[in-house]
Design a protein around this motif. Structure first.
Motif, PDB file in Angstrom:
ATOM      1  N   LEU A 177      33.086  53.859 -87.615  1.00  0.00           N
ATOM      2  CA  LEU A 177      34.300  54.016 -86.909  1.00  0.00           C
ATOM      3  C   LEU A 177      34.246  53.304 -85.661  1.00  0.00           C
ATOM      4  CD1 LEU A 177      34.351  57.890 -87.448  1.00  0.00           C
ATOM      5  CD2 LEU A 177      35.545  56.298 -88.636  1.00  0.00           C
ATOM      6  N   HIS A 178      35.167  52.524 -85.891  1.00  0.00           N
ATOM      7  CA  HIS A 178      35.549  51.122 -84.638  1.00  0.00           C
ATOM      8  C   HIS A 178      36.165  51.676 -83.252  1.00  0.00           C
ATOM      9  CE1 HIS A 178      36.364  46.661 -84.421  1.00  0.00           C
ATOM     10  NE2 HIS A 178      35.674  47.219 -83.137  1.00  0.00           N
ATOM     11  N   CYS A 179      35.513  51.401 -82.255  1.00  0.00           N
ATOM     12  CA  CYS A 179      35.914  51.807 -80.789  1.00  0.00           C
ATOM     13  C   CYS A 179      36.423  53.078 -80.535  1.00  0.00           C
ATOM     14  CB  CYS A 179      37.187  50.895 -80.669  1.00  0.00           C
ATOM     15  SG  CYS A 179      37.823  50.355 -78.909  1.00  0.00           S
ATOM     16  N   LEU A 180      35.536  54.173 -80.567  1.00  0.00           N
ATOM     17  CA  LEU A 180      35.883  55.206 -80.145  1.00  0.00           C
ATOM     18  C   LEU A 180      35.889  55.552 -78.640  1.00  0.00           C
ATOM     19  CD1 LEU A 180      33.361  57.134 -82.532  1.00  0.00           C
ATOM     20  CD2 LEU A 180      36.083  56.628 -83.061  1.00  0.00           C
ATOM     21  N   THR A 181      36.918  56.087 -78.328  1.00  0.00           N
ATOM     22  CA  THR A 181      37.055  56.361 -76.625  1.00  0.00           C
ATOM     23  C   THR A 181      37.529  57.776 -76.078  1.00  0.00           C
ATOM     24  OG1 THR A 181      39.501  55.880 -76.872  1.00  0.00           O
ATOM     25  CG2 THR A 181      38.085  53.924 -76.516  1.00  0.00           C
ATOM     26  N   ASP A 182      37.164  58.653 -77.175  1.00  0.00           N
ATOM     27  CA  ASP A 182      37.414  60.223 -76.831  1.00  0.00           C
ATOM     28  C   ASP A 182      36.222  61.002 -76.937  1.00  0.00           C
ATOM     29  OD1 ASP A 182      38.060  62.642 -76.712  1.00  0.00           O
ATOM     30  OD2 ASP A 182      40.144  62.297 -77.476  1.00  0.00           O
ATOM     31  N   ALA A 183      35.667  61.751 -76.075  1.00  0.00           N
ATOM     32  CA  ALA A 183      34.465  62.565 -76.251  1.00  0.00           C
ATOM     33  C   ALA A 183      34.726  63.535 -77.378  1.00  0.00           C
ATOM     34  CB  ALA A 183      34.062  63.305 -75.019  1.00  0.00           C
ATOM     35  N   ARG A 184      35.905  64.047 -77.855  1.00  0.00           N
ATOM     36  CA  ARG A 184      36.123  64.866 -78.887  1.00  0.00           C
ATOM     37  C   ARG A 184      36.290  64.204 -80.397  1.00  0.00           C
ATOM     38  NH1 ARG A 184      41.176  67.557 -76.210  1.00  0.00           N
ATOM     39  NH2 ARG A 184      41.520  65.438 -75.939  1.00  0.00           N
ATOM     40  N   TRP A 185      35.917  63.100 -80.568  1.00  0.00           N
ATOM     41  CA  TRP A 185      36.157  62.249 -81.519  1.00  0.00           C
ATOM     42  C   TRP A 185      35.801  62.893 -82.916  1.00  0.00           C
ATOM     43  CZ3 TRP A 185      32.213  60.866 -84.715  1.00  0.00           C
ATOM     44  CH2 TRP A 185      31.005  60.498 -84.041  1.00  0.00           C
ATOM     45  N   PRO A 186      34.736  63.542 -83.008  1.00  0.00           N
ATOM     46  CA  PRO A 186      34.350  64.338 -84.154  1.00  0.00           C
ATOM     47  C   PRO A 186      35.604  65.047 -85.020  1.00  0.00           C
ATOM     48  CG  PRO A 186      32.494  64.355 -82.674  1.00  0.00           C
ATOM     49  CD  PRO A 186      33.466  64.068 -81.920  1.00  0.00           C
ATOM     50  N   ASP A 187      36.206  65.797 -83.955  1.00  0.00           N
ATOM     51  CA  ASP A 187      37.387  66.545 -84.309  1.00  0.00           C
ATOM     52  C   ASP A 187      38.391  65.894 -85.218  1.00  0.00           C
ATOM     53  OD1 ASP A 187      36.131  68.869 -83.529  1.00  0.00           O
ATOM     54  OD2 ASP A 187      37.182  68.801 -81.600  1.00  0.00           O
ATOM     55  N   LYS A 188      38.901  64.518 -84.232  1.00  0.00           N
ATOM     56  CA  LYS A 188      39.883  63.724 -84.844  1.00  0.00           C
ATOM     57  C   LYS A 188      39.410  62.868 -86.025  1.00  0.00           C
ATOM     58  CE  LYS A 188      41.516  63.386 -80.142  1.00  0.00           C
ATOM     59  NZ  LYS A 188      41.981  62.457 -78.974  1.00  0.00           N
ATOM     60  N   MET A 189      38.028  62.398 -86.058  1.00  0.00           N
ATOM     61  CA  MET A 189      37.528  61.687 -87.120  1.00  0.00           C
ATOM     62  C   MET A 189      37.029  62.440 -88.398  1.00  0.00           C
ATOM     63  SD  MET A 189      37.932  58.593 -85.895  1.00  0.00           S
ATOM     64  CE  MET A 189      39.827  59.212 -85.030  1.00  0.00           C
ATOM     65  N   GLU A 190      37.211  63.664 -88.420  1.00  0.00           N
ATOM     66  CA  GLU A 190      36.566  64.418 -89.521  1.00  0.00           C
ATOM     67  C   GLU A 190      37.246  63.968 -90.855  1.00  0.00           C
ATOM     68  OE1 GLU A 190      36.075  69.162 -90.921  1.00  0.00           O
ATOM     69  OE2 GLU A 190      37.325  68.752 -89.169  1.00  0.00           O
ATOM     70  N   PRO A 191      38.219  63.765 -91.212  1.00  0.00           N
ATOM     71  CA  PRO A 191      38.559  62.987 -92.537  1.00  0.00           C
ATOM     72  C   PRO A 191      38.004  61.750 -92.980  1.00  0.00           C
ATOM     73  CG  PRO A 191      40.539  63.827 -91.557  1.00  0.00           C
ATOM     74  CD  PRO A 191      39.406  63.838 -90.415  1.00  0.00           C
ATOM     75  N   TYR A 192      37.717  60.687 -91.883  1.00  0.00           N
ATOM     76  CA  TYR A 192      37.120  59.695 -91.940  1.00  0.00           C
ATOM     77  C   TYR A 192      35.463  59.801 -92.228  1.00  0.00           C
ATOM     78  CZ  TYR A 192      41.387  57.965 -89.923  1.00  0.00           C
ATOM     79  OH  TYR A 192      42.766  57.584 -89.801  1.00  0.00           O
ATOM     80  N   MET A 193      34.918  60.720 -91.429  1.00  0.00           N
ATOM     81  CA  MET A 193      33.753  61.077 -91.522  1.00  0.00           C
ATOM     82  C   MET A 193      33.099  61.897 -93.021  1.00  0.00           C
ATOM     83  SD  MET A 193      33.436  62.718 -87.934  1.00  0.00           S
ATOM     84  CE  MET A 193      31.744  63.404 -87.739  1.00  0.00           C
ATOM     85  N   GLN A 194      34.233  62.668 -93.466  1.00  0.00           N
ATOM     86  CA  GLN A 194      33.867  63.158 -94.899  1.00  0.00           C
ATOM     87  C   GLN A 194      34.022  62.157 -95.965  1.00  0.00           C
ATOM     88  OE1 GLN A 194      36.934  66.377 -95.306  1.00  0.00           O
ATOM     89  NE2 GLN A 194      35.549  67.797 -93.969  1.00  0.00           N
ATOM     90  N   ALA A 195      35.046  61.368 -95.789  1.00  0.00           N
ATOM     91  CA  ALA A 195      35.270  60.037 -96.713  1.00  0.00           C
ATOM     92  C   ALA A 195      33.894  59.237 -96.838  1.00  0.00           C
ATOM     93  CB  ALA A 195      36.324  59.301 -96.605  1.00  0.00           C
TER      94      ALA A 195
END
Length: 318
Positions: A177-195
């Motif tokens: 996942l490119h260029c993460l800038t938020d400490a809460r990124w797992p919540d926001k990126m959950e659909p990407y992480m699952q895929a």
């Protein structure tokens, strides 16, 4: 020098002198068994080709590749970078030179537009001898408020299929996942992480992770079980890093202790520290938590110079 140009950083080397580089030509394989297999280029009329980079295990991913990766994202954005602006012939030739020198790790990204360039290089570079790292630029999917979870998950699946098509390969070694800038990124990126998890289970992707551009995001990555690989900025001066070097080092040590593979980027501060590159290389090589590093070369001479520096300053034992 205040007007130091990254494209000419080799020429400014006090040790080598401007214009001291010989043209290179293909030679016979000379690498030892502990080095990457394949042809090794030698400078024309000389026998001083640099040693190939060591082969390393990329954390616990099961991926074994060269400690040095060819980066492709200097000043990257909008599906272009300094590397793509070189043009097809020069960039594909640079990939081939890297391969001939023993580099087996290639750092690409959708945001840089470099997939199709490396596809051309794969006409002569054996796919099964190299590790391909690429990155999903999730902002292309639009604001979260306008896209639902199923939409974003499907976008990742389609994106991975497109990546494989662009590279003419059936699998990708590392997808970040490119260029993460938020400490809460797992919540926001959950659909990407699952895929991406689904892609790992199918064998389409071998390892997943993130590139971080924020100290909070990096701290989260260090303790997130989903993460296999972290791409993090590191150099002795803190140039274009997520925080002071000592603070970033502490986080990366924690990540390594948690089983993450660590790849260093901005080793020369995206060129800002090019005239101090020996110090930068010694700094990077001294870190036992660093599995590999990626550097955005633009000339064959730059690859050769860095390989010599790596040999001069061997990596610390893990």
């Amino acid at each position: 020098m205040t007007d130091f140009d990254r494209r000419r950083f080799i020429g400014a080397s006090a040790a080598m002198g401007a214009g001291a580089w010989a043209a290179s030509a293909e030679g016979k394989p000379t690498a030892a068994a502990s080095r990457p297999s394949g042809p090794t280029a030698e400078p024309s009329g000389a026998a001083d080709a640099p040693p190939p980079p060591p082969v390393v295990d990329l954390g616990k991913t099961g991926i074994r590749t060269s400690r040095l990766a060819q980066g492709t994202g200097v000043h990257g954005g909008n599906r272009q970078s300094d590397q793509t602006r070189m043009g097809f012939a020069d960039l594909v030739g640079l990939f081939q030179h890297a391969y001939d020198r023993g580099v087996r790790f290639f750092d690409l990204a959708d945001l840089y537009g470099t997939h199709v360039y490396f596809r051309e290089a794969l006409r002569s570079i054996p796919r099964d001898e190299v590790a391909i790292l690429t990155k999903v630029w999730w902002p292309y999917d639009g604001p979260r408020s306008e896209t639902g979870v199923p939409h974003r998950a499907q976008d990742v699946r389609s994106t991975l299929e497109r990546f494989c098509h662009e590279l003419t390969t059936d699998h990708l070694d590392v997808v970040l996942l490119h260029c993460l800038t938020d400490a809460r990124w797992p919540d926001k990126m959950e659909p990407y992480m699952q895929a991406l998890d689904e892609a790992k289970q199918k064998g389409q992707v071998r390892a997943v992770g993130c590139s971080c551009h924020d100290l909070g995001a990096l701290k989260t990555a260090a303790v997130t079980p989903w993460v296999d690989v972290i791409l993090s900025r590191t150099n002795p001066e803190g140039v274009k890093m997520d925080g002071p070097p000592a603070e970033v080092e502490a986080v990366l040590r924690q990540a390594k202790a948690n089983g993450k593979a660590i790849i260093g980027m901005k080793i020369f501060g995206e060129g800002a520290l090019a005239d101090s590159r020996e110090r930068c290389m010694a700094y990077a090589q001294a870190h036992d938590f660093l599995d590999a590093m990626t550097i955005g070369f633009e000339k064959p001479e730059q690859i050769d110079d860095v390989l010599r520096l790596m040999a001069k300053h061997p990596a610390a034992a893990a």
